[in-house]
Design a protein around this motif. Structure first.
Motif, PDB file in Angstrom:
ATOM      1  N   ILE A  18      24.714 -72.829  12.836  1.00 59.24           N
ATOM      2  CA  ILE A  18      24.067 -74.080  12.424  1.00 59.24           C
ATOM      3  C   ILE A  18      24.945 -75.215  12.940  1.00 59.24           C
ATOM      4  N   LEU A  19      24.372 -76.104  13.760  1.00 65.11           N
ATOM      5  CA  LEU A  19      25.156 -77.245  14.249  1.00 65.11           C
ATOM      6  C   LEU A  19      25.046 -78.396  13.245  1.00 65.11           C
ATOM      7  N   VAL A  20      26.170 -79.052  13.015  1.00 64.56           N
ATOM      8  CA  VAL A  20      26.197 -80.167  12.072  1.00 64.56           C
ATOM      9  C   VAL A  20      26.549 -81.417  12.858  1.00 64.56           C
ATOM     10  N   THR A  21      25.724 -82.460  12.762  1.00 61.00           N
ATOM     11  CA  THR A  21      26.061 -83.644  13.555  1.00 61.00           C
ATOM     12  C   THR A  21      25.684 -84.941  12.864  1.00 61.00           C
ATOM     13  N   ALA A  22      26.412 -85.985  13.253  1.00 58.81           N
ATOM     14  CA  ALA A  22      26.107 -87.298  12.699  1.00 58.81           C
ATOM     15  C   ALA A  22      25.021 -87.954  13.533  1.00 58.81           C
ATOM     16  N   ARG A  23      24.840 -87.433  14.757  1.00 58.54           N
ATOM     17  CA  ARG A  23      23.827 -88.024  15.631  1.00 58.54           C
ATOM     18  C   ARG A  23      22.523 -87.270  15.473  1.00 58.54           C
ATOM     19  N   THR A  24      21.425 -88.028  15.345  1.00 57.38           N
ATOM     20  CA  THR A  24      20.146 -87.357  15.198  1.00 57.38           C
ATOM     21  C   THR A  24      19.285 -87.701  16.394  1.00 57.38           C
ATOM     22  N   GLY A  25      18.087 -87.173  16.418  1.00 57.99           N
ATOM     23  CA  GLY A  25      17.183 -87.490  17.519  1.00 57.99           C
ATOM     24  C   GLY A  25      16.758 -86.228  18.232  1.00 57.99           C
ATOM     25  N   ALA A  26      15.554 -86.324  18.840  1.00 58.09           N
ATOM     26  CA  ALA A  26      14.957 -85.145  19.464  1.00 58.09           C
ATOM     27  C   ALA A  26      15.825 -84.599  20.589  1.00 58.09           C
ATOM     28  N   ASP A  27      16.450 -85.510  21.369  1.00 57.65           N
ATOM     29  CA  ASP A  27      17.253 -85.067  22.509  1.00 57.65           C
ATOM     30  C   ASP A  27      18.412 -84.197  22.046  1.00 57.65           C
ATOM     31  N   MET A  28      19.049 -84.714  21.001  1.00 52.84           N
ATOM     32  CA  MET A  28      20.221 -84.025  20.470  1.00 52.84           C
ATOM     33  C   MET A  28      19.819 -82.632  19.992  1.00 52.84           C
ATOM     34  N   LEU A  29      18.681 -82.603  19.270  1.00 52.92           N
ATOM     35  CA  LEU A  29      18.206 -81.344  18.719  1.00 52.92           C
ATOM     36  C   LEU A  29      17.895 -80.364  19.854  1.00 52.92           C
ATOM     37  N   ALA A  30      17.180 -80.888  20.876  1.00 46.17           N
ATOM     38  CA  ALA A  30      16.793 -80.023  21.993  1.00 46.17           C
ATOM     39  C   ALA A  30      18.043 -79.472  22.672  1.00 46.17           C
ATOM     40  N   GLU A  31      19.044 -80.341  22.864  1.00 42.12           N
ATOM     41  CA  GLU A  31      20.256 -79.898  23.541  1.00 42.12           C
ATOM     42  C   GLU A  31      20.944 -78.784  22.760  1.00 42.12           C
ATOM     43  N   GLY A  32      20.991 -78.980  21.423  1.00 45.46           N
ATOM     44  CA  GLY A  32      21.632 -77.988  20.566  1.00 45.46           C
ATOM     45  C   GLY A  32      20.913 -76.655  20.632  1.00 45.46           C
ATOM     46  N   MET A  33      19.581 -76.733  20.536  1.00 46.96           N
ATOM     47  CA  MET A  33      18.799 -75.493  20.523  1.00 46.96           C
ATOM     48  C   MET A  33      18.913 -74.778  21.872  1.00 46.96           C
ATOM     49  N   GLN A  34      18.957 -75.601  22.941  1.00 49.47           N
ATOM     50  CA  GLN A  34      19.080 -75.013  24.272  1.00 49.47           C
ATOM     51  C   GLN A  34      20.418 -74.291  24.421  1.00 49.47           C
ATOM     52  N   ALA A  35      21.433 -74.869  23.777  1.00 48.67           N
ATOM     53  CA  ALA A  35      22.760 -74.260  23.869  1.00 48.67           C
ATOM     54  C   ALA A  35      22.804 -72.948  23.086  1.00 48.67           C
ATOM     55  N   GLY A  36      21.770 -72.704  22.258  1.00 48.52           N
ATOM     56  CA  GLY A  36      21.721 -71.416  21.558  1.00 48.52           C
ATOM     57  C   GLY A  36      21.892 -71.519  20.054  1.00 48.52           C
ATOM     58  N   ALA A  37      21.981 -72.768  19.534  1.00 46.64           N
ATOM     59  CA  ALA A  37      22.130 -72.905  18.085  1.00 46.64           C
ATOM     60  C   ALA A  37      20.848 -72.418  17.402  1.00 46.64           C
ATOM     61  N   ASP A  38      21.003 -71.892  16.187  1.00 52.88           N
ATOM     62  CA  ASP A  38      19.822 -71.391  15.485  1.00 52.88           C
ATOM     63  C   ASP A  38      19.225 -72.453  14.584  1.00 52.88           C
ATOM     64  N   ASP A  39      20.057 -73.421  14.176  1.00 57.87           N
ATOM     65  CA  ASP A  39      19.524 -74.478  13.316  1.00 57.87           C
ATOM     66  C   ASP A  39      20.401 -75.703  13.465  1.00 57.87           C
ATOM     67  N   TYR A  40      19.954 -76.792  12.876  1.00 56.03           N
ATOM     68  CA  TYR A  40      20.591 -78.080  13.054  1.00 56.03           C
ATOM     69  C   TYR A  40      20.583 -78.792  11.716  1.00 56.03           C
ATOM     70  N   ILE A  41      21.668 -79.407  11.336  1.00 50.58           N
ATOM     71  CA  ILE A  41      21.614 -80.212  10.115  1.00 50.58           C
ATOM     72  C   ILE A  41      22.403 -81.490  10.369  1.00 50.58           C
ATOM     73  N   SER A  42      21.875 -82.631   9.868  1.00 48.89           N
ATOM     74  CA  SER A  42      22.572 -83.872  10.199  1.00 48.89           C
ATOM     75  C   SER A  42      23.409 -84.382   9.029  1.00 48.89           C
ATOM     76  N   LYS A  43      24.496 -85.053   9.402  1.00 49.94           N
ATOM     77  CA  LYS A  43      25.407 -85.647   8.406  1.00 49.94           C
ATOM     78  C   LYS A  43      24.846 -86.980   7.975  1.00 49.94           C
ATOM     79  N   PRO A  44      24.920 -87.438   6.795  1.00 50.52           N
ATOM     80  CA  PRO A  44      25.488 -86.704   5.663  1.00 50.52           C
ATOM     81  C   PRO A  44      24.494 -85.656   5.182  1.00 50.52           C
ATOM     82  N   PHE A  45      24.983 -84.449   4.953  1.00 52.40           N
ATOM     83  CA  PHE A  45      24.038 -83.410   4.567  1.00 52.40           C
ATOM     84  C   PHE A  45      23.985 -83.259   3.052  1.00 52.40           C
ATOM     85  N   ASP A  46      22.858 -82.751   2.643  1.00 50.79           N
ATOM     86  CA  ASP A  46      22.655 -82.529   1.226  1.00 50.79           C
ATOM     87  C   ASP A  46      23.048 -81.085   0.957  1.00 50.79           C
ATOM     88  N   SER A  47      23.843 -80.850  -0.093  1.00 49.69           N
ATOM     89  CA  SER A  47      24.379 -79.500  -0.282  1.00 49.69           C
ATOM     90  C   SER A  47      23.255 -78.504  -0.558  1.00 49.69           C
TER      91      SER A  47
END
Ligand code: ADP
Length: 858
Positions: free
Chosen positions: A591-620
């Motif tokens: 699961i990638l955790v990032t402060a930056r959001t947006g479709a591009d960021m998500l696509a890049e993460g998923m392309q790199a092989g991440a299974d999920d994405y969560i943005s900071k600040p995250f809810d526990s």
């Protein structure tokens, strides 16, 4: 329409006002009166006989024009003035016209007066084109009309120098000049008029643009003021509740509300530290707002600058030590007195020092120099850190400017520190500059003037009372805790960014939960937060970099990884790619955790092989839910893999079963064949036994042996197609019958070939009557062209045939059979196979000698 008409009228009005029509008309009337009267002198010289008449004409015109002058006093509009001017021109023209006529018409040079009028009109009065044309035509007519009348009235030609010249030639001559002057005048009037209009239009446009600019400027200024005000208010509103949170937190941490359990203390310390960070940020923003408003004031005092700097360095030293950075201080041996605002200057120095520590790698060096010059003192902070690109040396002092805004930014920061440094130094009338060589280090130089005369009075705060930083005082402030109340050590607040938290390592020594999770983040506070949020449900491993994370993954094989995206060195995306490229790790969900959001960021993460994405600040709750979901999927996947494995095993069992079923079917088939031929009963079984014995000696593998077994059991399957009476015929076979029997190997192959599994076996069956020397059938194969199985089988087949009874002969003895076979070695049989056959046959002889003969032997 109305608007455009009104605008046009306004334009005309402005045009004439700017050109001072009224003044010019008055001036023109006065000039005209004076000239008209003063030309009496010319009359007196040139035409003394008409002096009285001309005097009357001239004074009448001048008198009328004087009336125009009086009228002009009452005239208001520009139109009115234009009319006055036109009347004046008409009066002049008519006056001159009369005088020309009195003097005998077109021959007099008085028509030159008309030329003067035309010139005067161009230069003095800004007539519009149409009015000018009207006046020019009139002037022309004043001369031309009476002249033509004279020409056509038949007056005798004039005699000049003895030659007689017709009158019209004189008229044309004068008119030529007059018309030319009028054309020049008309063009001149027109071009001057349009030039004036064009000029005015551009000016109006310019004025409009300037007006708009001024308006926008004023609006921007108001907005800017509002923004600064809002900024200050919001920051104030943020600071108050923050202070109210931090003050009790500090009391709790000091143990004044009871002893604290270690875990809780740790958590509260994290809260306090991060509260300080926020407070520092707000203070900086408030300071900036104050600078922007121009309301920052200095509370100056004279102090020993070396002592002041040394004391600050002492505060910073532990932080430098922590990073194994050496801190040096070089200064002149004598005291240096400087007049500065100590609180503000402390910010300057601490900002420079904390940047130096932040951007200098472990083992580096920071040197602070104080240089005493003539009128100034230079404070220099030099480091051996990462340096600053030369194109950024100026802009790093700008607000929010940072050298590297990219994902791999290695350090936290807001880009406010250096802009405050420059503002504070500038308020001290000093200079702040940066020098640097990329990769080698940076050097910040602050020049401060000695004495205090250079301070403009309006930057000094003469009040005695302490004022909280950048804060507009309100009545409510007096009841609230102030920064000073919670941050007794203001320096700690300035340096809070550098405080390090060591957090790496497992959360608990023993395994207490079902799943082990690895959290990777370069910010220890975030790791700490993960630990607090997740350790009640999962076992945790913490890593401060992706590289360390990979090592932990290899060692501990966690069930799931939480990884920050923006990290120095290998970032989250590179980490995901590395994991997914590693066969041993790729099954572990990320699961990638990032402060930056947006479709591009998500696509890049998923392309790199991440299974999920969560943005900071995250809810526990969300974080845990996502972890659980991924773990569930992972478990289902491994269950599926297990089921798959079981299925494969069962499938291979089934194949084995099928094979043994097949074998037993084959065996029944063989019994059926054997039953057809009463003499060769059990022949196939015996051949098989014998064949396998030889194959066993020749080192056949299990699979080869089992194939050969089938082949030899089935080698005579083609005999099904041979009628029983031929098979069992006691007498000699006819050629035809023999040919039919010889077909059995190829028929056998045709029976077996359609069964895929029996492809290889069918080849052996086809070849079992081939001879080593190529004299066999059906294909006449030779030597090693004959499959080895067939070569073995033909020996076993021959042995069994010779030693068993046939309809056409008796069974021969074992020895005979062996002899026969040896005789045929190299011709019918493969000598190598015979070698092995002989070894077995010897064993058989021994068996026979010990007991009753086996099979159809002897
Ligand atoms: P920040 O909060 O980002 O540190 P500053 O205004 O203090 O903001 O600094 C602005 C930027 O200038 C930093 O982000 C960094 O890129 C660069 N910088 C400042 N000091 C140094 C230094 N000593 N070495 C290298 N870079 C520096």
């Amino acid at each position: 329409m109305v608007n455009t008409a009104a605008a046009a009228a306004q334009f005309e009005d402005r045009l004439y006002t700017e050109y001072d029509l009224k003044g010019r008309v008055r001036l023109a009337i006065i000039i005209s009166m004076v000239l008209f009267v003063s030309f009496l002198l010319l009359d007196w010289i040139y035409t003394p006989q008409y002096i009285r008449t001309f005097a009357i004409i001239r004074f009448s015109v001048a008198g009328l024009e004087f009336l125009l002058l009086i009228l002009s006093k009452r005239t208001k509009s520009h139109r009115g003035f234009l009319n006055l001017a036109m009347t004046m021109v008409i009066l002049d023209a008519v006056g001159i016209g009369i005088m020309i006529q009195v003097l005998g018409g077109f021959l007099t040079s008085y028509y030159q007066g008309l030329n003067i009028i035309v010139m005067g009109m161009i230069v003095v009065i800004p007539f519009a084109f149409r009015e000018a044309i009207f006046l020019y035509v009139l002037t022309w007519a004043v001369y031309a009309v009476p002249s033509f009348i004279k020409v056509f009235s038949g007056q005798a030609p004039l005699v000049v120098n003895g030659a007689s010249i017709e009158l019209w030639r004189f008229v044309i001559n004068n008119l030529f000049f007059l018309t030319s002057i009028i054309i020049v005048g008309a063009v001149g009037s027109h071009s001057m008029d349009s030039t004036r209009r064009r000029e005015l239009r551009s000016r109006i446009q310019l004025e409009q643009t300037t007006g708009q600019l001024q308006e926008s400027n004023a609006k921007l200024k108001t907005l800017d003021e509002l923004k600064t005000q809002f900024f200050a208010n919001v920051n104030h509103e943020l600071r108050t509740p923050l202070t109210l949170m931090l003050a009790p937190l500090k009391v709790i941490l000091e143990g004044r509300m009871g002893k604290l359990e270690a875990g809780l203390k740790d958590t509260l310390e994290t809260m306090l530290r991060n509260g300080y960070k926020l407070l520092k940020l707000i203070n900086n923003l408030l300071d900036l707002a104050k600078f922007e408003e121009g309301k920052m004031r200095l509370k100056i005092k004279a102090l020993n600058f070396i002592e002041f700097t040394a004391s600050l360095l002492t505060s910073v030293k532990p932080l430098a030590d922590q990073k194994q950075i050496k801190l040096y201080f070089q200064h002149p041996p004598h005291d240096i007195e400087l007049t500065i605002d100590p609180d503000q200057f402390e910010k300057v120095l601490l900002n420079l020092l904390s940047n130096a520590i932040k951007f200098t790698p472990r083992g580096g060096k920071i040197t602070v120099y104080i240089e005493d010059k003539d009128r100034t003192v230079s404070l220099i902070v030099e480091d051996t850190g990462i340096g600053i690109p030369s194109n950024m040396l100026e802009s790093i002092f700008d607000r929010f400017s940072q050298v590297d805004g990219s994902m791999s930014r290695a350090h936290e920061g807001t880009g406010i520190g250096l802009s405050l440094v420059r503002e504070i130094v500038a308020l001290h009338q000093g200079k702040a500059q940066a020098e640097s060589e990329l990769g080698k280090g940076s050097r910040f130089v602050i020049d401060i003037l000695k004495g205090e005369d250079h301070f403009p009075p309006d930057v000094l705060d003469r009040r005695q009372e302490e004022q909280p930083v950048g804060l507009r005082r309100r009545t409510s402030d007096t009841q609230e805790p102030r920064v000073q109340d919670i941050v007794t050590d203001a320096r700690r607040l300035q340096l809070v960014d550098l405080e390090r938290v060591d957090i790496e390592g497992p959360s608990a020594a023993t395994k207490t939960h079902d799943a082990l999770i690895l959290a990777i983040d370069d910010n220890p506070e975030v790791l700490k937060l993960m630990k607090i949020l997740l350790s009640d449900e999962f076992d945790l491993e913490l890593a401060s970099s992706a590289e360390k994370g990979l090592a932990i993954m290899r060692e501990k094989s966690p069930e799931l990884v939480l990884c920050d995206v923006m990290m120095p060195g290998m970032d989250g995306h590179a980490f995901s790619r590395a994991v997914k490229a590693d066969d041993g790790l790729k099954h572990i969900p990320i699961i990638l955790v990032t402060a930056r959001t947006g479709a591009d960021m998500l696509a890049e993460g998923m392309q790199a092989g991440a299974d999920d994405y969560i943005s900071k600040p995250f809810d526990s709750v969300e974080l845990k839910a996502r972890i659980r979901a991924l773990l569930r999927i992972r478990r289902v996947e491994s269950e599926l893999a297990m089921v798959n494995r079981n299925l494969k095993m069962r499938t291979s069992d089934l194949v084995d079963q099928q094979r043994s079923l097949f074998l037993s079917t084959v065996k029944s088939l063989v019994s059926a064949i054997d039953a057809k031929d009463e003499y060769t009963r059990h022949h196939s079984t015996r051949v098989t036994e014998f064949t396998l014995k030889i194959a066993g000696r020749m080192g056949f593998s299990e699979k080869e042996t089992s194939d050969l077994e089938l082949a030899s059991l089935l080698h005579d399957v083609g005999k099904i197609a041979v009628p029983e009476n031929i098979l069992n015929k006691p007498g000699r076979l006819t050629d035809q019958e023999f040919a039919l029997i010889k077909e059995h190997p190829s028929r056998g192959e045709s029976i077996l070939r359609p069964v895929v599994e029996l492809k290889d076996i069918s080849r052996v069956v086809r070849a079992h009557h081939e001879h080593y020397d190529g004299s066999g059938y059906p294909d006449g194969l030779k030597g090693r062209e004959i499959p080895l199985g067939a070569r073995i089988m033909s020996v076993a087949d021959a042995y069994d045939s010779i030693t068993s009874e046939r309809p056409y002969r008796k069974a021969a003895s074992h020895r005979f059979a062996v002899k026969e076979i040896i005789r045929c070695s190299g011709a019918q049989f493969d000598p190598e196979v015979i070698e092995h056959f002989l070894e077995i046959s010897n064993a058989l002889v021994q068996e026979q000698d010990q007991g009753p003969a086996a099979g159809g032997g002897a």
